[in-house]
Design a protein around this motif. Sequence first.
Motif, PDB file in Angstrom:
ATOM      1  N   ALA A 112       0.843  -1.189   0.000  1.00 24.43           N
ATOM      2  CA  ALA A 112       0.000   0.000   0.000  1.00 24.43           C
ATOM      3  C   ALA A 112       0.877   1.237   0.000  1.00 24.43           C
ATOM      4  N   ILE A 113       0.349   2.303  -0.578  1.00 28.86           N
ATOM      5  CA  ILE A 113       1.042   3.589  -0.564  1.00 28.86           C
ATOM      6  C   ILE A 113       0.065   4.645  -0.106  1.00 28.86           C
ATOM      7  N   TYR A 114       0.519   5.495   0.835  1.00 29.66           N
ATOM      8  CA  TYR A 114      -0.350   6.456   1.498  1.00 29.66           C
ATOM      9  C   TYR A 114      -0.252   7.832   0.857  1.00 29.66           C
ATOM     10  N   TRP A 115      -1.085   8.751   1.371  1.00 31.32           N
ATOM     11  CA  TRP A 115      -1.163  10.085   0.795  1.00 31.32           C
ATOM     12  C   TRP A 115       0.183  10.789   0.838  1.00 31.32           C
ATOM     13  N   ASN A 116       0.957  10.520   1.897  1.00 31.26           N
ATOM     14  CA  ASN A 116       2.234  11.212   2.060  1.00 31.26           C
ATOM     15  C   ASN A 116       3.399  10.453   1.421  1.00 31.26           C
ATOM     16  N   GLY A 117       3.074   9.385   0.683  1.00 25.83           N
ATOM     17  CA  GLY A 117       4.121   8.593   0.044  1.00 25.83           C
ATOM     18  C   GLY A 117       4.626   7.447   0.890  1.00 25.83           C
TER      19      GLY A 117
END
Length: 121
Positions: free
Chosen positions: A50-55
């Motif tokens: 998974a990759i989040y909004w902040n990278g």
Amino acid sequence: QVQLIESGGGLVQAGGSLRLSCAASGRTLRSYVMGWFRQAPGKEREFVAAIYWNGGTDYADSVKVRFTISRDNVKNTVYLQMNTLKPEDTAVYYCAASLRGGTQRLRYDYWGQGTQVTVSS
């Protein structure tokens, strides 16, 4: 509503590499946590990365070091670079979008149709 379309799957020999892409339409991906899951025959769908909004990123232990997730918010696309592939990586790979994130598939709201990855020994 978000539509996700995966591509890049195929047949590769053990030790080889593939890059999966997930193109989104309908909404920008900036607002979403993007994940990759996979499902092998006869098995449950499992979290891969998974990759989040902040990278920030998260990986299943089985793919750490070998796989890399990335996102291009301009192209509205998420990628999964898979290196040193093993036969046990054989599965249908799904892209998914979530407003909440995490490793559980129930937390993801939108799913692609999947792309087959087959690794021969």
